[in-house]
Design a protein around this motif. Structure first.
Motif, short mmCIF file in Angstrom:
data_model
loop_
_atom_site.label_atom_id
_atom_site.label_comp_id
_atom_site.label_asym_id
_atom_site.label_seq_id
_atom_site.Cartn_x
_atom_site.Cartn_y
_atom_site.Cartn_z
N ILE A 121 -48.22 -33.41 -46.06
CA ILE A 121 -49.24 -33.82 -45.11
C ILE A 121 -50.60 -33.71 -45.78
O ILE A 121 -50.88 -32.73 -46.50
N TYR A 122 -51.45 -34.70 -45.57
CA TYR A 122 -52.82 -34.67 -46.09
C TYR A 122 -53.79 -34.59 -44.92
O TYR A 122 -53.72 -35.38 -43.98
N ILE A 123 -54.69 -33.62 -44.99
CA ILE A 123 -55.64 -33.39 -43.90
C ILE A 123 -57.05 -33.33 -44.49
O ILE A 123 -57.30 -32.60 -45.46
N ASN A 124 -57.97 -34.10 -43.93
CA ASN A 124 -59.37 -33.96 -44.34
C ASN A 124 -60.28 -34.11 -43.13
O ASN A 124 -60.00 -34.83 -42.19
N ASN A 125 -61.37 -33.35 -43.19
CA ASN A 125 -62.35 -33.29 -42.10
C ASN A 125 -61.67 -32.93 -40.78
O ASN A 125 -61.63 -33.70 -39.83
N PHE A 126 -61.16 -31.70 -40.75
CA PHE A 126 -60.52 -31.17 -39.55
C PHE A 126 -61.43 -30.10 -38.94
O PHE A 126 -61.96 -29.23 -39.65
N TYR A 127 -61.60 -30.15 -37.63
CA TYR A 127 -62.50 -29.24 -36.93
C TYR A 127 -61.74 -28.52 -35.82
O TYR A 127 -60.93 -29.13 -35.11
N ALA A 128 -62.00 -27.24 -35.65
CA ALA A 128 -61.38 -26.47 -34.57
C ALA A 128 -62.44 -25.65 -33.85
O ALA A 128 -63.32 -25.05 -34.48
N TYR A 129 -62.34 -25.64 -32.54
CA TYR A 129 -63.35 -24.97 -31.71
C TYR A 129 -62.65 -24.25 -30.57
O TYR A 129 -61.84 -24.83 -29.84
N ARG A 130 -62.90 -22.96 -30.45
CA ARG A 130 -62.35 -22.15 -29.36
C ARG A 130 -60.84 -22.28 -29.25
O ARG A 130 -60.30 -22.64 -28.20
N CYS A 131 -60.17 -21.96 -30.36
CA CYS A 131 -58.71 -21.89 -30.41
C CYS A 131 -58.31 -20.54 -30.99
O CYS A 131 -59.09 -19.89 -31.70
N HIS A 132 -57.07 -20.10 -30.71
CA HIS A 132 -56.58 -18.88 -31.35
C HIS A 132 -56.18 -19.19 -32.80
O HIS A 132 -56.56 -18.47 -33.71
N ILE A 133 -55.42 -20.24 -32.99
CA ILE A 133 -55.11 -20.76 -34.33
C ILE A 133 -55.65 -22.17 -34.40
O ILE A 133 -55.21 -23.04 -33.65
N GLY A 134 -56.57 -22.42 -35.30
CA GLY A 134 -57.14 -23.75 -35.40
C GLY A 134 -56.16 -24.73 -36.03
O GLY A 134 -55.80 -25.74 -35.43
N LEU A 135 -55.70 -24.41 -37.25
CA LEU A 135 -54.80 -25.28 -37.99
C LEU A 135 -53.71 -24.45 -38.64
O LEU A 135 -54.01 -23.53 -39.42
N GLY A 136 -52.46 -24.73 -38.32
CA GLY A 136 -51.32 -24.07 -38.94
C GLY A 136 -50.52 -25.08 -39.74
O GLY A 136 -50.13 -26.13 -39.19
N ILE A 137 -50.28 -24.82 -41.02
CA ILE A 137 -49.62 -25.80 -41.88
C ILE A 137 -48.38 -25.21 -42.53
O ILE A 137 -48.26 -24.00 -42.69
N GLY A 138 -47.46 -26.11 -42.92
CA GLY A 138 -46.27 -25.72 -43.65
C GLY A 138 -46.47 -25.90 -45.14
O GLY A 138 -47.58 -25.76 -45.66
N GLY A 139 -45.42 -26.25 -45.86
CA GLY A 139 -45.51 -26.37 -47.31
C GLY A 139 -45.96 -27.75 -47.76
O GLY A 139 -45.95 -28.71 -47.01
N ASP A 140 -46.38 -27.81 -49.03
CA ASP A 140 -46.77 -29.07 -49.67
C ASP A 140 -47.82 -29.82 -48.86
O ASP A 140 -47.78 -31.05 -48.75
N THR A 141 -48.74 -29.10 -48.29
CA THR A 141 -49.81 -29.69 -47.47
C THR A 141 -51.14 -29.51 -48.18
O THR A 141 -51.44 -28.42 -48.68
N LYS A 142 -51.94 -30.56 -48.22
CA LYS A 142 -53.23 -30.53 -48.90
C LYS A 142 -54.34 -30.73 -47.87
O LYS A 142 -54.32 -31.69 -47.10
N CYS A 143 -55.28 -29.80 -47.86
CA CYS A 143 -56.40 -29.84 -46.92
C CYS A 143 -57.71 -29.92 -47.68
O CYS A 143 -57.94 -29.14 -48.61
N VAL A 144 -58.58 -30.81 -47.25
CA VAL A 144 -59.93 -30.91 -47.81
C VAL A 144 -60.91 -30.94 -46.63
O VAL A 144 -60.97 -31.94 -45.91
N GLY A 145 -61.63 -29.86 -46.43
CA GLY A 145 -62.59 -29.80 -45.35
C GLY A 145 -61.96 -29.35 -44.04
O GLY A 145 -61.52 -30.16 -43.24
N VAL A 146 -61.89 -28.02 -43.85
CA VAL A 146 -61.40 -27.44 -42.59
C VAL A 146 -62.51 -26.57 -42.04
O VAL A 146 -62.94 -25.62 -42.69
N TYR A 147 -62.99 -26.88 -40.84
CA TYR A 147 -64.17 -26.23 -40.30
C TYR A 147 -63.89 -25.71 -38.89
O TYR A 147 -63.11 -26.30 -38.15
#
Length: 308
Positions: A121-147
């Motif tokens: 999975i490829y993730i870029n420009n991800f935003y989380a607001y007022r969550c317990h877990i914003g982003l939970g990922i498994g293996g072989d996942t690439k993230c660029v820009g998690v805020y």
């Protein structure tokens, strides 16, 4: 757009792409596609994604079902009043995922903002607001820009060979949480501003999670450990001897009991982190502890921090 039930993109492997949006911190975004889930049941899912694409979306839950905020004015004055968390229903904003792309997506007011349990999975420009877990990922996942901001844990990683570049939170409990038996995790440019506990938490308290192998952290900054802040004019300076079993509220990096960190290279990226104030010009300081460890740690570190 308001939805009563799950948007199921998984069965037919569909995508959901909204309008192009400019995200702002004051929640006054315009030209954005908002999908609002006001009454999901316990464990309910807002969007169930498969191999498709999610882009240019704001996925919003019910703040009366889940809400999280930090009150900076309570720092040092009232530790029990800093963190305020409302948990009525534990729902998912986005769930599943398989060979997906997520671009320009924001989640808010969910216990699980976005949890992706599968790979590639490829993730870029991800935003989380007022969550317990914003982003939970498994293996072989690439993230660029998690805020994130007003977030308990911004990024949670529980499988191997994943990476994240530019992970930034303002007002969080933990910036990154790694658990399970992962290897080959690479993190670059971690920045946690006003972090209650650890910037990087490894393992879960009270459970045996085995080893975290081959961790690379390239650049780590932030103001942390607000629960254990002290006033340098009136309080005694905390040292490693003050660290209790609750290690997650002391070091920049905390290693839980029954967890081993085997082989890590860590760079802090800047100097002077041990003496930065919580708020500029105040007497408040953080304990100068890089790694608080109740497990086992083998690491190479270029830092003046104390470690215990």
């Amino acid at each position: 757009f308001y939805f009563k039930n799950t948007i199921n993109l998984y069965d037919n492997q569909k995508s959901l792409i909204g309008e192009t949006t400019n995200f702002t911190l004051d929640n006054t975004m315009t030209s954005a596609t908002v999908v609002h889930f006001d009454d999901l049941p316990e464990g309910g899912k807002g969007i169930n994604i498969g191999t498709g694409v999610l882009a240019n979306l704001i996925v919003r839950g019910n703040k009366n079902h889940y809400n999280y905020e930090l009150d900076r004015d309570q720092t040092h004055v009232n530790k029990s009043g800093i963190e305020k968390e409302t948990i009525v229903r534990k729902c998912y904003g986005i769930h599943n995922g398989c060979v997906s792309t997520i671009h320009n997506v924001k989640v808010e007011n969910f216990y699980y903002g976005c949890v992706l349990n599968t790979n590639n999975i490829y993730i870029n420009n991800f935003y989380a607001y007022r969550c317990h877990i914003g982003l939970g990922i498994g293996g072989d996942t690439k993230c660029v820009g998690v805020y994130g901001w007003n977030i308990h844990t911004l990024l949670q990683m529980n499988h191997s060979i994943s990476s994240a570049i530019q992970v930034r939170a303002d007002s969080c409990h933990h910036l990154v949480h790694i658990y399970g038996d992962p290897y080959g995790i690479q993190l670059t440019d971690l920045d946690a501003d006003y972090c209650l506990g650890s910037v990087l938490r490894i393992g879960n308290d009270g459970e045996t999670w085995g080893n975290v192998e081959g961790l690379v952290v390239n650049g780590m900054v932030g103001r942390h450990c607000i629960l254990n802040t002290f006033n340098q004019s009136t309080d005694s300076t905390p040292t490693s001897a003050n660290v209790t079993d609750d290690v997650r509220h002391w070091g920049f990096i905390s290693i839980e009991p029954n967890t081993s960190l085997n082989g890590a290279v860590i760079t802090t990226g800047v100097t002077g982190l041990t003496t930065d104030p919580i708020d500029w010009g105040s007497d408040y300081r953080c304990p100068p502890i890089l790694i608080a460890c109740a497990g086992t740690c083998y690491a190479v570190i270029n830092s003046p921090f104390r470690s215990n």
